[in-house]
Scaffold this motif. Structure first.
Motif, PDB file in Angstrom:
ATOM      1  N   GLU A   1       0.829  -1.208   0.000  1.00  0.00           N
ATOM      2  CA  GLU A   1       0.000   0.000   0.000  1.00  0.00           C
ATOM      3  C   GLU A   1       0.864   1.258   0.000  1.00  0.00           C
ATOM      4  OE1 GLU A   1      -2.704  -0.232   3.244  1.00  0.00           O
ATOM      5  OE2 GLU A   1      -3.937  -1.793   2.310  1.00  0.00           O
ATOM      6  N   VAL A   2       1.955   1.221   0.782  1.00  0.00           N
ATOM      7  CA  VAL A   2       2.856   2.381   0.824  1.00  0.00           C
ATOM      8  C   VAL A   2       3.423   2.666  -0.559  1.00  0.00           C
ATOM      9  CG1 VAL A   2       5.135   3.110   1.670  1.00  0.00           C
ATOM     10  CG2 VAL A   2       3.449   2.216   3.255  1.00  0.00           C
ATOM     11  N   ASN A   3       3.744   1.599  -1.314  1.00  0.00           N
ATOM     12  CA  ASN A   3       4.298   1.781  -2.659  1.00  0.00           C
ATOM     13  C   ASN A   3       3.226   2.105  -3.693  1.00  0.00           C
ATOM     14  OD1 ASN A   3       6.847   1.180  -1.694  1.00  0.00           O
ATOM     15  ND2 ASN A   3       6.681  -0.980  -2.159  1.00  0.00           N
ATOM     16  N   ALA A   4       2.056   1.471  -3.557  1.00  0.00           N
ATOM     17  CA  ALA A   4       1.044   1.566  -4.610  1.00  0.00           C
ATOM     18  C   ALA A   4       0.230   2.862  -4.538  1.00  0.00           C
ATOM     19  CB  ALA A   4       0.110   0.357  -4.545  1.00  0.00           C
ATOM     20  N   LEU A   5      -0.163   3.294  -3.326  1.00  0.00           N
ATOM     21  CA  LEU A   5      -1.053   4.456  -3.231  1.00  0.00           C
ATOM     22  C   LEU A   5      -0.425   5.735  -3.794  1.00  0.00           C
ATOM     23  CD1 LEU A   5      -2.813   3.824   0.191  1.00  0.00           C
ATOM     24  CD2 LEU A   5      -3.656   3.388  -2.114  1.00  0.00           C
ATOM     25  N   PRO A   6       0.844   6.049  -3.467  1.00  0.00           N
ATOM     26  CA  PRO A   6       1.443   7.228  -4.116  1.00  0.00           C
ATOM     27  C   PRO A   6       1.530   7.077  -5.634  1.00  0.00           C
ATOM     28  CG  PRO A   6       2.741   6.578  -2.210  1.00  0.00           C
ATOM     29  CD  PRO A   6       1.749   5.494  -2.451  1.00  0.00           C
ATOM     30  N   ALA A   7       1.813   5.854  -6.106  1.00  0.00           N
ATOM     31  CA  ALA A   7       1.884   5.631  -7.556  1.00  0.00           C
ATOM     32  C   ALA A   7       0.536   5.868  -8.211  1.00  0.00           C
ATOM     33  CB  ALA A   7       2.371   4.213  -7.840  1.00  0.00           C
ATOM     34  N   ILE A   8      -0.551   5.434  -7.547  1.00  0.00           N
ATOM     35  CA  ILE A   8      -1.897   5.664  -8.097  1.00  0.00           C
ATOM     36  C   ILE A   8      -2.185   7.156  -8.191  1.00  0.00           C
ATOM     37  CG2 ILE A   8      -4.355   5.442  -7.558  1.00  0.00           C
ATOM     38  CD1 ILE A   8      -3.764   2.667  -6.478  1.00  0.00           C
ATOM     39  N   HIS A   9      -1.878   7.897  -7.120  1.00  0.00           N
ATOM     40  CA  HIS A   9      -2.180   9.334  -7.124  1.00  0.00           C
ATOM     41  C   HIS A   9      -1.286  10.103  -8.097  1.00  0.00           C
ATOM     42  CE1 HIS A   9      -5.206   9.156  -4.028  1.00  0.00           C
ATOM     43  NE2 HIS A   9      -4.422   8.395  -3.301  1.00  0.00           N
ATOM     44  N   ARG A  10      -0.023   9.671  -8.234  1.00  0.00           N
ATOM     45  CA  ARG A  10       0.836  10.313  -9.242  1.00  0.00           C
ATOM     46  C   ARG A  10       0.306  10.044 -10.644  1.00  0.00           C
ATOM     47  NH1 ARG A  10       5.176   8.618  -5.793  1.00  0.00           N
ATOM     48  NH2 ARG A  10       5.438   6.748  -7.067  1.00  0.00           N
ATOM     49  N   MET A  11      -0.199   8.826 -10.872  1.00  0.00           N
ATOM     50  CA  MET A  11      -0.759   8.483 -12.174  1.00  0.00           C
ATOM     51  C   MET A  11      -1.993   9.335 -12.467  1.00  0.00           C
ATOM     52  SD  MET A  11      -2.163   4.800 -13.488  1.00  0.00           S
ATOM     53  CE  MET A  11      -3.697   5.022 -12.611  1.00  0.00           C
ATOM     54  N   ALA A  12      -2.862   9.502 -11.456  1.00  0.00           N
ATOM     55  CA  ALA A  12      -4.061  10.327 -11.637  1.00  0.00           C
ATOM     56  C   ALA A  12      -3.681  11.779 -11.934  1.00  0.00           C
ATOM     57  CB  ALA A  12      -4.940  10.246 -10.394  1.00  0.00           C
ATOM     58  N   ALA A  13      -2.664  12.286 -11.230  1.00  0.00           N
ATOM     59  CA  ALA A  13      -2.208  13.657 -11.490  1.00  0.00           C
ATOM     60  C   ALA A  13      -1.621  13.777 -12.888  1.00  0.00           C
ATOM     61  CB  ALA A  13      -1.177  14.054 -10.437  1.00  0.00           C
ATOM     62  N   SER A  14      -0.911  12.749 -13.347  1.00  0.00           N
ATOM     63  CA  SER A  14      -0.347  12.780 -14.695  1.00  0.00           C
ATOM     64  C   SER A  14      -1.444  12.800 -15.753  1.00  0.00           C
ATOM     65  CB  SER A  14       0.563  11.560 -14.908  1.00  0.00           C
ATOM     66  OG  SER A  14       1.673  11.627 -14.075  1.00  0.00           O
ATOM     67  N   HIS A  15      -2.532  12.081 -15.487  1.00  0.00           N
ATOM     68  CA  HIS A  15      -3.642  12.071 -16.444  1.00  0.00           C
ATOM     69  C   HIS A  15      -4.230  13.472 -16.591  1.00  0.00           C
ATOM     70  CE1 HIS A  15      -7.694  11.127 -18.016  1.00  0.00           C
ATOM     71  NE2 HIS A  15      -7.021  10.215 -18.689  1.00  0.00           N
ATOM     72  N   ALA A  16      -4.422  14.164 -15.456  1.00  0.00           N
ATOM     73  CA  ALA A  16      -4.919  15.549 -15.519  1.00  0.00           C
ATOM     74  C   ALA A  16      -3.923  16.449 -16.244  1.00  0.00           C
ATOM     75  CB  ALA A  16      -5.165  16.061 -14.104  1.00  0.00           C
ATOM     76  N   ASN A  17      -2.627  16.198 -16.047  1.00  0.00           N
ATOM     77  CA  ASN A  17      -1.593  16.992 -16.712  1.00  0.00           C
ATOM     78  C   ASN A  17      -1.630  16.791 -18.227  1.00  0.00           C
ATOM     79  OD1 ASN A  17       0.586  18.741 -16.826  1.00  0.00           O
ATOM     80  ND2 ASN A  17       2.082  17.096 -16.631  1.00  0.00           N
ATOM     81  N   ILE A  18      -1.951  15.572 -18.677  1.00  0.00           N
ATOM     82  CA  ILE A  18      -2.079  15.303 -20.116  1.00  0.00           C
ATOM     83  C   ILE A  18      -3.197  16.161 -20.708  1.00  0.00           C
ATOM     84  CG2 ILE A  18      -2.865  13.576 -21.785  1.00  0.00           C
ATOM     85  CD1 ILE A  18      -1.325  11.501 -20.242  1.00  0.00           C
ATOM     86  N   ILE A  19      -4.334  16.182 -20.029  1.00  0.00           N
ATOM     87  CA  ILE A  19      -5.482  16.954 -20.535  1.00  0.00           C
ATOM     88  C   ILE A  19      -5.134  18.432 -20.624  1.00  0.00           C
ATOM     89  CG2 ILE A  19      -7.857  17.642 -20.008  1.00  0.00           C
ATOM     90  CD1 ILE A  19      -8.184  14.858 -18.696  1.00  0.00           C
ATOM     91  N   LEU A  20      -4.511  18.963 -19.570  1.00  0.00           N
ATOM     92  CA  LEU A  20      -4.161  20.394 -19.563  1.00  0.00           C
ATOM     93  C   LEU A  20      -3.103  20.721 -20.609  1.00  0.00           C
ATOM     94  CD1 LEU A  20      -4.071  21.015 -15.705  1.00  0.00           C
ATOM     95  CD2 LEU A  20      -5.821  21.758 -17.317  1.00  0.00           C
ATOM     96  N   SER A  21      -2.105  19.854 -20.762  1.00  0.00           N
ATOM     97  CA  SER A  21      -1.036  20.134 -21.736  1.00  0.00           C
ATOM     98  C   SER A  21      -1.563  20.044 -23.173  1.00  0.00           C
ATOM     99  CB  SER A  21       0.142  19.192 -21.530  1.00  0.00           C
ATOM    100  OG  SER A  21      -0.250  17.850 -21.731  1.00  0.00           O
ATOM    101  N   ARG A  22      -2.510  19.141 -23.415  1.00  0.00           N
ATOM    102  CA  ARG A  22      -3.114  19.075 -24.756  1.00  0.00           C
ATOM    103  C   ARG A  22      -3.920  20.334 -25.052  1.00  0.00           C
ATOM    104  NH1 ARG A  22      -5.354  12.821 -25.012  1.00  0.00           N
ATOM    105  NH2 ARG A  22      -3.317  11.830 -25.335  1.00  0.00           N
TER     106      ARG A  22
END
Length: 200
Positions: free
Chosen positions: A92-113
């Motif tokens: 959980e310690v490894n996975a939860l930050p990775a999930i939230h970073r992935m979600a933030a990256s998805h929002a960053n894709i939308i904004l950068s496009r």
């Protein structure tokens, strides 16, 4: 899964040790022998003897030893359970930050496009003005540079998103290329549900 299997096998050993209180030890013995009896009448006179026996035994004076073995086995199981819980928490310690970073990256894709599309429209507008003589070369170069930068940022956002997806998969030892379509769909549904719940 490895911890679950280890716990299952240790549980079998514990039940076996508990049964030893009331399950006797059984032994089967058998034997055969021939006794020669040489007499004056015959030199081949003899007797065959065959024996068989079943023995049941209860170790009445090993109660303390058996209790200590059961306590030791329970301690082994408790240790495995603690290790399993620690492994789950580490996941959980490894996975939860990775999930939230992935979600933030998805929002960053939308904004950068979106920013890239705006920069492209601005560049097209400046190109048209330049051909009409309403913009100079510096304005054209600035618009072109802004568009190239936003395009590069959109590509970087895509790359970062893919990198964080792989980071998540590595943290939970679940790799997309090893799974079939049904398993991928289940994982995507679980991630969407988790992200939807965590962002409320």
């Amino acid at each position: 899964m490895a911890f679950d299997r280890a716990l299952e096998s240790q549980g079998i050993l514990l039940r076996q040790k508990k049964r030893s209180y009331y399950v006797p030890q059984v032994s089967l013995t058998s034997g055969a022998q021939r006794t020669q009896q040489n007499t004056n009448l015959s030199k081949n006179d003899g007797q065959n003897e065959v024996s068989a026996g079943i023995q049941f035994s209860f170790p009445l004076f090993q109660g303390g030893l058996r209790k200590s073995e059961i306590r030791r086995q329970k301690a082994v199981i408790r240790k495995l359970e603690a290790q399993r819980e620690s492994a789950v928490l580490q996941l959980e310690v490894n996975a939860l930050p990775a999930i939230h970073r992935m979600a933030a990256s998805h929002a960053n894709i939308i904004l950068s496009r979106s920013a890239m599309e705006v920069a492209k429209k601005n560049y097209d507008s400046v190109v048209e003005k330049y051909f009409q003589g309403a913009a100079n070369i510096l304005e054209l170069l600035d618009a072109q540079s802004g568009y190239i930068q936003q395009k590069s940022a959109a590509v970087s956002a895509n790359y970062e998103y893919l990198k964080r997806i792989l980071s998540l998969q590595r943290s939970i030892a679940w790799f997309d290329y090893e799974k079939n379509e049904g398993e991928r769909q289940l994982m995507h549904t679980a991630l969407r549900e988790y992200l939807g719940h965590s962002l409320r």
